[in-house]
Design an enzyme around this catalytic site. Structure first.
Site, PDB file in Angstrom:
ATOM      1  N   GLY A 148      -3.305   3.737  -2.262  1.00  0.00           N
ATOM      2  CA  GLY A 148      -3.295   2.745  -3.316  1.00  0.00           C
ATOM      3  C   GLY A 148      -3.020   1.391  -2.690  1.00  0.00           C
ATOM      4  O   GLY A 148      -2.137   1.261  -1.840  1.00  0.00           O
ATOM      5  N   ALA A 178       0.842  -1.196   0.000  1.00  0.00           N
ATOM      6  CA  ALA A 178       0.000   0.000   0.000  1.00  0.00           C
ATOM      7  C   ALA A 178       0.875   1.242   0.000  1.00  0.00           C
ATOM      8  O   ALA A 178       2.017   1.216   0.470  1.00  0.00           O
ATOM      9  CB  ALA A 178      -0.928   0.007   1.214  1.00  0.00           C
ATOM     10  N   ASP A 179       0.322   2.314  -0.527  1.00  0.00           N
ATOM     11  CA  ASP A 179       1.008   3.602  -0.460  1.00  0.00           C
ATOM     12  C   ASP A 179      -0.021   4.697  -0.230  1.00  0.00           C
ATOM     13  O   ASP A 179      -1.054   4.733  -0.895  1.00  0.00           O
ATOM     14  CB  ASP A 179       1.785   3.893  -1.745  1.00  0.00           C
ATOM     15  CG  ASP A 179       2.692   5.102  -1.574  1.00  0.00           C
ATOM     16  OD1 ASP A 179       3.808   4.925  -1.045  1.00  0.00           O
ATOM     17  OD2 ASP A 179       2.268   6.206  -1.937  1.00  0.00           O
ATOM     18  N   THR A 180       0.278   5.566   0.722  1.00  0.00           N
ATOM     19  CA  THR A 180      -0.658   6.622   1.094  1.00  0.00           C
ATOM     20  C   THR A 180      -0.134   7.984   0.652  1.00  0.00           C
ATOM     21  O   THR A 180       1.036   8.303   0.874  1.00  0.00           O
ATOM     22  CB  THR A 180      -0.902   6.609   2.613  1.00  0.00           C
ATOM     23  OG1 THR A 180      -1.436   5.334   2.997  1.00  0.00           O
ATOM     24  CG2 THR A 180      -1.880   7.705   3.021  1.00  0.00           C
TER      25      THR A 180
END
Length: 202
Positions: free
Chosen positions: A113, A76-78
């Protein structure tokens, strides 16, 4: 957690304590935790949501290349943005302060994401999702901003703030997933794992 024979082991492509905690909340304990070191620099004129999706995929693929066994990789990427302006992952006191000043009294969007890859017998099945949460901070005084910056909890955080920490007291309004703001949208995570045949509720 005892793995069901039909469940592949989970590999988390992040050492984020928040993401580990969130997985634990849904009774998933990763068998491996591997930090994916990638270049997180936005491309020219890249928008926040596509950036979050691209980086999550890059993290997942990076970890896939490092493991040999069959597994399910969660990455995940924030990204925090005000309009189209992407705020950095703050690395210094000054960056935290600049981010908090920008967020003060304004609505912003938090995008995470999510990329989950099922690696089984060298076959890859890729699922990608994007979650969005709208957050509004109250108007902050200089005293509040300076105090928050002194806590150092915004260091290495997207947008220079840790929502599950003291910054939670700044939230005047939130619309959407709270777990998304923490770094891993659980609704999307559970649904995606289920679609890949992982028995979440076992």
């Amino acid at each position: 957690m005892k793995w069901n024979q039909k469940n592949l082991p989970i590999v988390l492509a992040s050492r984020s304590p928040a993401r580990i905690e969130l997985l634990n909340r849904i009774k998933i304990i990763p068998s491996h935790i591997i930090k994916a070191d990638i270049d997180e620099t936005p491309n020219l004129r890249e928008l926040p949501a596509p950036l979050a999706v691209r980086l999550a995929y890059a993290k997942a693929i990076k970890v896939v290349s490092q493991i040999e066994e069959s597994a399910i990789i969660i990455a995940a990427d924030t990204v925090v943005a005000v309009g189209r302006r992407i705020l950095p992952k703050a690395t210094t006191y000054e960056e935290v302060k600049n981010c908090i000043k920008i967020l003060s009294g304004r609505r912003h969007r938090v995008y995470t994401g999510l990329c989950i890859i099922k690696k089984e017998n060298d076959r890859l099945t890729v699922r990608q999702k994007i979650a969005q949460t709208i957050v509004k901070f109250k108007k902050l005084s200089d005293e509040e901003i300076n105090f928050y910056c002194s806590l150092d909890e915004g260091i290495d955080k997207a947008g220079g703030c840790k929502i599950s920490g003291y910054a939670e007291a700044f939230i005047a309004f939130i619309s959407g997933s709270y777990s998304n703001v923490m770094g891993l949208p659980l609704f999307e995570t559970v649904n995606t794992l289920t679609s890949l045949g992982f028995k979440v509720y076992h």
